[in-house]
Each structure stands twice: as C-alpha cells, then as structure tokens.
Design an enzyme around this catalytic site. Structure first.
Site, mmCIF file in Angstrom:
data_model
loop_
_atom_site.group_PDB
_atom_site.id
_atom_site.type_symbol
_atom_site.label_atom_id
_atom_site.label_comp_id
_atom_site.label_asym_id
_atom_site.label_seq_id
_atom_site.Cartn_x
_atom_site.Cartn_y
_atom_site.Cartn_z
ATOM 1 N N SER A 58 7.399 4.424 1.368
ATOM 2 C CA SER A 58 5.923 3.473 1.331
ATOM 3 C C SER A 58 4.854 4.682 1.227
ATOM 4 O O SER A 58 3.952 4.243 0.951
ATOM 5 C CB SER A 58 4.924 3.609 3.063
ATOM 6 O OG SER A 58 5.862 1.930 3.311
ATOM 7 N N LYS A 61 2.473 2.772 -1.993
ATOM 8 C CA LYS A 61 1.638 2.422 -1.413
ATOM 9 C C LYS A 61 0.282 3.512 -1.591
ATOM 10 O O LYS A 61 -1.031 3.152 -2.150
ATOM 11 C CB LYS A 61 1.680 1.971 0.485
ATOM 12 C CG LYS A 61 2.875 0.750 0.478
ATOM 13 C CD LYS A 61 1.698 0.964 2.102
ATOM 14 C CE LYS A 61 3.469 -0.697 2.450
ATOM 15 N NZ LYS A 61 4.257 0.141 2.759
ATOM 16 N N SER A 118 0.550 0.287 6.953
ATOM 17 C CA SER A 118 1.804 0.781 6.173
ATOM 18 C C SER A 118 2.034 -1.156 6.169
ATOM 19 O O SER A 118 3.381 -1.437 5.825
ATOM 20 C CB SER A 118 2.754 1.844 6.592
ATOM 21 O OG SER A 118 3.946 2.152 5.445
ATOM 22 N N LYS A 220 -0.365 9.649 3.609
ATOM 23 C CA LYS A 220 1.168 8.471 4.195
ATOM 24 C C LYS A 220 1.698 9.106 3.782
ATOM 25 O O LYS A 220 2.641 10.409 3.860
ATOM 26 C CB LYS A 220 0.571 7.722 2.389
ATOM 27 C CG LYS A 220 0.820 6.737 2.836
ATOM 28 C CD LYS A 220 0.505 5.603 3.411
ATOM 29 C CE LYS A 220 1.299 4.412 3.516
ATOM 30 N NZ LYS A 220 2.494 4.555 4.384
#
Length: 415
Positions: A58, A61, A118, A220
């Site tokens: 992720s 992202k 997420s 993140k």
C-alpha cells in the site's frame, strides 16, 4: 427422515479437514531494507539495502495520491466532485473503506479513505474517476515515477495488490515522499490525519506510527504477504526532520521497532557533511523477494496466502466441499469436487474464501452460483453415498455472510 431434518443436517454440519501449516520464517530471515534521509536536503543519513527492489504493497497509494493531487492542482478534477463507486472498486480485497457499488463519495473523501484507512476500494474509485480505468491510471503513475527519478519503480495498479512487475525500492519511495512534501504541501495534513469518516462512522488511521512516535508527521503503511510489512515515515525533532523507509519487515512489531530506531537515530545524529544525495543512491535490478511464508505463515494478522482481489461472485446457492488450514489442499479438493459434481449441479464456479477460526486462518472451498434444488438435491445424494462429511449447503444469505466475514478479516489483516 423428514425434509426438515434432512435440510438441518445439510446446513448445520461443517467439515474440518486437518493440514499442517508451513513453517513461519523468523524475522531475522527477512531481507529487511531501511533507509533514512534528511527531509530538508535529501542527504542519505543511513542506508541498509535502500536500492533493493521490493513489493510496495500500500505504499503504492502515495503515488495514487500524487497523481490525483496533480490533477486537482491542474484544475482537471475538483476535491468536492462526486465519484459513483463501480462494481470493480467495491469488489476489491485487502484493506477497505467499505464502499459499495453505487455509493457516491467525493474525491476528497476518497483520498482520505485511501490514505488514512488504506482503502483499496477508495483507491480504485479514484483511479477510475481520474483516468477512466485503473490500468490507464497505473500508466500515469509509472510516468510520474519516471519524471520524478524513481528509476526502479513500475506500477500495475492503484492499490499495491501484488502483481507481476509492480515493484519499487526504498530509495524510490523516499524520492516520492520528498516530492509530495515539495510539490503539494497543502495536502500533507491528510497523511498526518488520525482518523476519517464514512457514512457517519469515525474510522481511525491504520498508521500506528502517528500515535507511537513523538514528532511523527505521516506518511503511509503497507502490507501484503509477498511484501511483508512496509512503512514510509516522516518525523521531526527540534530543527531536524527525516524521512525513513522500512520495507520487508517480517511482522508489524518488527516494522514498528525498526522505523522507530532508525528515525530516532536520524533525528539525533549528525547529518553527514558532503554525504551522498538520495538521487545518487543506485537501484539494483534483482527481483523482489516473496515474503509470504515469513510474513503470514498462517497467523491471523496475515492472510496466510495471497488470494486474488475478490471478483463479483455469482448469485445463488453454494456447496462447501472443502475446508481446512492448507490452501493448496483446499483448492485441490475443490477442483476435484467441481469436476465430479459439475454436471449434476448444472454449472457453478469455484471460490475459496478465508475464515478466521480460533486464532488461525482456515479456507472454505465453495462451488457458487447454483440453483437451490440442484444444490440441495446433489448434496443430499452425496451425503447418502459418502457420509455426512461430504458437503454443506449454503443459502445466498450464507454466501453473503461468508464474503462479509472475509471482507472484515482482510480489512483488519492487510495493514
């Protein structure tokens, strides 16, 4: 035997098939990569495998957000523009915001859901809105990576779900983190948000770094079984700021301890005078490691094996014909059952769903999309011939329940 009892026996018995779980690798076996960079000037403070390729999970992202920020700043889209959620977006697996087909969400809310929670469903909704298709959006992501100097990075999707050729390095993710800070300072607070909301519910951030490190600013987390546990973090202390990237940790605890230790050293140490700049750090071309056995290994908190993002499931009744801890064995037994029963069932599709049970992961092998009478009649005949352990009938609502259980599990486990 009366019909009610026969049906009760069909619906109430679950077969548990034993199976040995693969040995979990230890955290020390992980090809852990750690990189710390001064956030003001891009000087490399410490480097342990910073140029080594990894599955980004992720962390992807961050680039999904970057491409969307550019579209907003260019006036191509508006933050308050409504997105109608597609079936494809709603059917995503992994971490989710909880979008359903036909829901309407603004670009800004989808960005928050994608970064704070997420949400893979939010990421695909954004990608489709900005570029028409997720594939087209992934092309834009890769083009931006090249423009920014992320020389070893290629994106195949907007979510970070594992795909052939979807790869990056800690060095490239640090480049992206600095680019977000430089190019879109007004969007930085999203990465520091402790929660977001959707349909009246307050949803906490999945990024534990924000609450566990004094001076944390973002950014993140990422996790899939092949990637292991990843994190890009930004923090400050006094007049010092640093970006730290950890990729390939074997557990969430190892990820947390590693990033805290690396960040603490980066913020209290002395930035090397005339040190190597991040842009000069070389990337290697070796393939990314697959950490599935180590990072998952059958524990709840890891998916055990990386099942594909869930596609729309055919409506109708279903038969459970395999159940157990060993995913390969469940798939094999499911394939055999469908081969043997396919004609009598009049079709049907194979489906494996995750079922958490007693602190471990088990898998259910289902034949789905069946007519009611075919499902009941076939299972009754099989039980009469082979015994009560042969099959289990699921109504359409029971199939929906199994999918909801898996969805909730994926959302909790894929952080």
């Amino acid at each position: 035997m009366n019909l009610a009892l026969r049906l009760c026996r069909l619906f109430c018995v679950v077969v548990i098939v034993g199976g040995a779980w693969p040995r979990s690798a230890t955290a020390s076996e992980a090809p852990l990569a750690v990189l710390a960079v001064d956030a003001f000037n891009g000087v490399v403070i410490s480097d342990q495998g910073g140029g080594r390729p990894h599955h980004p999970a992720s962390l992807t992202k961050m680039m999904t957000a970057y491409v969307t920020f550019r579209a907003v700043e260019a006036g191509q889209i508006q933050l308050d523009a409504p997105i109608t959620v597609s079936e494809t977006a709603a059917a995503q697996g992994g971490s989710l915001l909880g979008l359903h087909r036909g829901d309407v969400i603004t670009v800004g809310a989808a960005l928050r859901g994608m970064i704070v929670r997420s949400g893979n469903d939010a990421a695909v909704a954004i990608a489709e809105y900005v570029a028409g298709t997720e594939a087209a959006f992934a092309g834009r992501m890769t083009a931006e990576a090249r423009r920014l100097g992320m020389t070893a990075t290629t994106f195949r999707n907007a979510t970070g779900m594992t795909a052939a050729g979807h790869v990056t390095t800690p060095r490239d993710m640090a480049v992206l983190a600095l680019a977000i800070e430089r190019d879109f300072p007004r969007f930085k607070p999203i990465f520091a948000s402790r929660d977001t909301s959707w349909k009246g519910r307050t949803l906490p951030s999945v990024n534990g770094f924000l609450s566990n490190f004094a001076g944390a600013e973002g950014m993140k987390t990422g996790f899939t079984c092949p990637a292991g546990y990843n994190l890009v973090a930004v923090a400050h202390r006094g007049d010092r700021r640093a970006v730290t990237v950890v990729m390939g940790a074997g557990s969430s605890d190892e990820r947390r301890a590693t990033v805290q230790s690396a960040m603490d050293k980066a913020l209290r140490g002395i930035v090397p005078t005339g040190g190597r700049m991040l842009a000069a750090l070389p990337n290697s071309t070796e393939p990314p490691p697959d950490l599935s056995a180590m990072a998952c290994g059958g524990r709840v908190g890891g998916i055990g094996a990386q099942l594909a993002a869930r596609r729309p499931v055919p409506a109708g009744w279903a038969l459970e014909v395999a159940f157990g801890r060993d995913l390969a064995k469940v798939r094999h037994e499911l394939a055999l059952a469908r081969r043997d029963l396919g004609k009598r069932l009049g079709g049907g599709s194979e489906l494996v769903v995750i079922r958490p049970r007693d602190g471990t992961v088990r898998y259910r092998g289902l034949i789905v999309g069946l007519a009611e009478q075919r499902a009941i009649g076939t299972c009754l005949a099989e039980r009469a011939k082979f015994g009560e352990d042969r099959c289990l009938v699921l109504t359409p609502s029971m199939v929906d329940g199994a999918l909801d259980d898996e969805r909730r599990f994926r959302m909790l486990s894929a952080q």
